[in-house]
Design a protein around this motif. Structure first.
Motif, PDB file in Angstrom:
ATOM      1  N   UNK A  36      46.945  34.063  17.520  1.00  9.93           N
ATOM      2  CA  UNK A  36      46.174  34.355  16.312  1.00  9.93           C
ATOM      3  C   UNK A  36      47.025  34.182  15.057  1.00  9.93           C
ATOM      4  N   UNK A  37      48.327  34.505  15.182  1.00  5.75           N
ATOM      5  CA  UNK A  37      49.208  34.341  14.030  1.00  5.75           C
ATOM      6  C   UNK A  37      49.516  32.869  13.789  1.00  5.75           C
ATOM      7  N   UNK A  38      49.648  32.104  14.881  1.00  2.00           N
ATOM      8  CA  UNK A  38      49.991  30.677  14.759  1.00  2.00           C
ATOM      9  C   UNK A  38      49.065  29.867  15.659  1.00  2.00           C
ATOM     10  N   UNK A  39      47.824  29.670  15.234  1.00  2.00           N
ATOM     11  CA  UNK A  39      46.849  28.990  16.106  1.00  2.00           C
ATOM     12  C   UNK A  39      47.265  27.562  16.460  1.00  2.00           C
ATOM     13  N   UNK A  40      48.158  26.975  15.661  1.00  2.00           N
ATOM     14  CA  UNK A  40      48.542  25.582  15.927  1.00  2.00           C
ATOM     15  C   UNK A  40      49.544  25.476  17.084  1.00  2.00           C
ATOM     16  N   UNK A  41      50.087  26.616  17.520  1.00  2.00           N
ATOM     17  CA  UNK A  41      51.081  26.586  18.599  1.00  2.00           C
ATOM     18  C   UNK A  41      50.427  26.522  19.974  1.00  2.00           C
ATOM     19  N   UNK A  42      51.088  25.833  20.901  1.00  2.00           N
ATOM     20  CA  UNK A  42      50.644  25.839  22.290  1.00  2.00           C
ATOM     21  C   UNK A  42      51.278  27.054  22.960  1.00  2.00           C
ATOM     22  N   UNK A  43      50.456  27.947  23.466  1.00  2.00           N
ATOM     23  CA  UNK A  43      50.977  29.172  24.068  1.00  2.00           C
ATOM     24  C   UNK A  43      50.671  29.178  25.566  1.00  2.00           C
ATOM     25  N   UNK A  44      51.729  29.305  26.360  1.00  2.00           N
ATOM     26  CA  UNK A  44      51.584  29.344  27.817  1.00  2.00           C
ATOM     27  C   UNK A  44      51.992  30.733  28.294  1.00  2.00           C
ATOM     28  N   UNK A  45      51.203  31.283  29.195  1.00  2.00           N
ATOM     29  CA  UNK A  45      51.520  32.597  29.764  1.00  2.00           C
ATOM     30  C   UNK A  45      51.862  32.406  31.235  1.00  2.00           C
ATOM     31  N   UNK A  46      53.043  32.847  31.651  1.00  2.00           N
ATOM     32  CA  UNK A  46      53.349  32.841  33.083  1.00  2.00           C
ATOM     33  C   UNK A  46      53.291  34.279  33.581  1.00  2.00           C
ATOM     34  N   UNK A  47      52.596  34.443  34.672  1.00  2.00           N
ATOM     35  CA  UNK A  47      52.324  35.794  35.151  1.00  2.00           C
ATOM     36  C   UNK A  47      52.131  35.751  36.666  1.00  2.00           C
ATOM     37  N   UNK A  48      51.965  36.920  37.268  1.00  2.00           N
ATOM     38  CA  UNK A  48      51.762  36.957  38.714  1.00  2.00           C
ATOM     39  C   UNK A  48      50.491  37.705  39.080  1.00  2.00           C
ATOM     40  N   UNK A  49      50.232  37.827  40.377  1.00  2.00           N
ATOM     41  CA  UNK A  49      48.997  38.487  40.805  1.00  2.00           C
ATOM     42  C   UNK A  49      49.012  39.975  40.456  1.00  2.00           C
ATOM     43  N   UNK A  50      50.167  40.626  40.628  1.00  2.00           N
ATOM     44  CA  UNK A  50      50.244  42.044  40.279  1.00  2.00           C
ATOM     45  C   UNK A  50      50.172  42.238  38.779  1.00  2.00           C
ATOM     46  N   UNK A  51      50.925  41.425  38.054  1.00  2.00           N
ATOM     47  CA  UNK A  51      51.016  41.506  36.592  1.00  2.00           C
ATOM     48  C   UNK A  51      49.648  41.268  35.942  1.00  2.00           C
TER      49      UNK A  51
END
Lengths: 227, 406
Positions: A36-51
């Motif tokens: 939301x602060x930088x909509x032009x950025x590509x944001x990737x989230x790495x996470x797991x099943x528990x997380x």
């Protein structure tokens, strides 16, 4: 790249990106703020099943509902590997965990169905065995303008593999190979044949306005009324 | 691990016995003997083992507990306090970020006067992420209305957890209680622990009979209802009262424990304090290291002493003031940084304790061991040599960061 807590969430330490390693389950709210602060950025989230589906389950469904333009790469190893193999929301019924020495009584999430039902516009599933396919799925997920999720079936030989007698890393990847079917293959298979299989590849790809676009429209409307 | 625990569990069926156990194993074993009605928990390093071992007791039918593997610590404390409100003896266990995530419910638990007991394995708080031992997590919860008891070693963690049930459930207290031990240093290190028999522990604990609970259809009650400017203040004030009075009952429970099991506990432990000129105030595992430093200094003729705080909430202000009154100089060892601009939280409490004394020792603070940074005998001896210099010259640094690189 934003991550939470768990084995998956160590990933930002291995890439040359701008990274933020956050708290358990909260990678998506942190990523929401960044986007939301930088909509032009590509944001990737790495996470797991528990997380992403236990402690952060609420955030997953709401980020998908908003169709926020993020890409989630979810490492699903069916266990809390980092804390030594407790059963997680994706541990199959009957499978063993350190907190389920006689088998898990609970039913697992189908993460891809969950994400699609919650409003994700790109959903795919890959495995660590199908290593040539996975980058394509992640690439497509990143190019989708909206909430994208790539569930990646990964192996935890130390806990899940050992406790469920599947074997070492190689054996576990062989298991992935033998139990993964494509969407096309699945169409010709009976429910009995599909019972112990999982579907890989692109599972959902829709076009819907993403959250930032909708937000911009509201700003435009509000400012027009001021003028 | 399982073998050791099985042996210990079998041995504990008869009479008191000694076994080599880690802190987590000793605490899990105490939980088995306590046999709570409900345990709800979520894994977090380094406390995971406690509830994980406990879950195997549940699976093997060694306890009558309903065990719920919930989806976060927020839910763990919610489920635990819900069970307690319904009249159950309810427990959970956690550490660090897990305790931080429980923060909302910690206050509710105390506000509802629910005697939940929880082992907490002390670990540093993020950021940056760190899994090793310091006291930041528990210190963050010090004003939540929980009784807080610190343990030097596995034996104390075992003994304190058993006593905590009696303390929390005491009709004159009825406050939740946390029993802490230092992450890895105690939780994962093996040492000899004397275990009492199941029968003796259960006799000591008795059964929990709450006066009022929810789900009592003959006498329905409301818990935690909306309380504005009219009654909120009175209700919060009513929590302060039992906390003030708790010290005497904590000592009563300790006296009964000593009479039954032979190990003595107070609000704090004094080590060679009778004639000490220079003393340090510590919590947790560092006390063990400090005792060696004190012995070595005593052998050289230095009048060194140590005061180890066991009960941090309620804080024994008058008693500690009296214990250190005759010292020339006292160093408070803080394994967390209060970031208040003047050292750690223990320092603030000790200074508060001596504030009204006419003749008081010089006090200084040492913030040490953050994120599990080692503290050894030589470092502690360096604190005593600072104290000797301070007492002689009056030249002091109010707060020192001990063992940090510049």
């Amino acid at each position: 790249m934003v991550s939470g807590i768990g084995c998956s969430s160590r990933a930002p330490g291995y890439v040359d990106f701008n990274t933020l390693h956050t708290t358990h389950g909260r990678a998506l709210p942190f990523a929401t703020g960044i986007k939301l602060a930088k909509p032009e950025m590509t944001v990737i989230v790495v996470t797991g099943d528990g997380d992403a589906t236990a402690i952060g389950g609420n955030h997953l469904i709401h980020a998908a509902r908003r169709n926020l333009d993020l890409t989630v790469v979810l490492f699903n190893n069916s266990t809390y590997g980092m804390t030594s193999g407790q059963y997680s929301p994706t541990t199959p019924t009957g499978a063993f965990g350190t907190t389920a020495p006689y088998g898990n009584a609970e039913q697992p999430f189908d993460i891809c169905n969950l994400a699609e039902a919650a409003g994700a516009t790109y959903v795919a599933r890959g495995t660590t065995y199908h290593a040539k396919v996975l980058p394509n799925l992640i690439e497509k997920a990143i190019s989708n303008k909206g909430f994208s999720l790539v569930e990646t079936i990964t192996q935890c030989p130390i806990y899940f593999g050992r406790m469920n007698k599947i074997g070492n890393s190689v054996e576990m990847m062989k298991w992935q190979k033998e139990h993964a079917v494509t969407k096309k293959q699945a169409e010709t298979m009976s429910p009995e044949e599909l019972a112990d299989k999982f579907i890989i590849g692109e599972l959902c790809h829709k076009t819907k306005p993403d959250y930032c676009e909708l937000y911009d429209r509201i700003i435009e409307k509000a400012q027009a009324s001021i003028k | 691990m399982a073998k050791v625990l099985d042996d210990a569990a079998k041995a504990a069926q008869g009479k008191a016995t000694k076994r080599a156990l880690t802190g987590n194993e000793a605490v899990a074993l105490a939980m088995r003997q306590i046999n709570p009605d409900v345990v709800a928990a979520y894994p977090i390093t380094p406390a995971t083992e406690i509830v994980q071992i406990f879950s195997t007791y549940v699976a093997d039918g060694l306890v009558n507990t309903e065990f719920v593997a919930v989806e976060s610590e927020h839910s763990a404390m919610s489920a635990t306090l819900g069970a307690s409100a319904a009249g159950a003896r309810a427990m959970t266990g956690t550490s660090s970020q897990g305790l931080a995530l429980m923060w909302e419910m910690l206050y509710i638990c105390a506000g509802l006067r629910l005697p939940v007991v929880m082992p907490v394995v002390n670990r540093a708080l993020s950021a940056p992420i760190n899994i090793h031992g310091d006291h930041s997590d528990t210190m963050g919860a010090r004003d939540a209305g929980w009784i807080q008891i610190f343990s030097e070693n596995s034996q104390e963690a075992y003994d304190n957890l058993i006593q905590a049930i009696r303390i929390a459930e005491h009709p004159e207290i009825l406050l939740p209680t946390m029993v802490t031990m230092d992450g890895f240093i105690i939780s994962h290190a093996m040492e000899v622990v004397e275990i009492q028999s199941d029968e003796d522990v259960r006799k000591f604990l008795g059964t929990y009979k709450p006066e009022r609970t929810v789900l009592d259809i003959d006498r329905p009650i409301t818990m935690g209802g909306l309380d504005f400017t009219d009654y909120y203040f009175e209700h919060r004030r009513s929590i302060a009262e039992p906390m003030i009075n708790a010290k005497q009952y904590i000592l009563e429970v300790a006296a009964e424990f000593e009479q039954k099991f032979g190990r003595k506990y107070g609000l704090f432990e004094e080590y060679k304090m009778e004639d000490a000129d220079y003393a340090i105030v510590v919590l947790g595992s560092t006390a063990g290291t400090a005792k060696i430093a004190v012995d070595e200094l005593r052998a050289q003729g230095v009048k060194a002493g140590m005061l180890k705080i066991r009960v941090f909430r309620p804080f024994p202000y008058e008693e500690i003031a009296e214990a250190i009154a005759k010292c020339k100089a006292v160093a408070v060892m803080d394994r967390s940084d209060g970031l208040a601009g003047r050292g750690g939280p223990v320092f603030g409490e000790v200074r508060n304790a001596i504030c009204d004394m006419e003749k008081k020792p010089i006090t200084v603070d040492y913030v040490y061991g953050l994120g599990g940074r080692d503290i050894d005998v030589e470092m502690i001896k360096s604190v005593y040599s600072d104290l000797q210099r301070i007492a002689a010259t009056g030249d002091k640094a109010l707060v020192t960061y001990l063992g940090v690189r510049d």
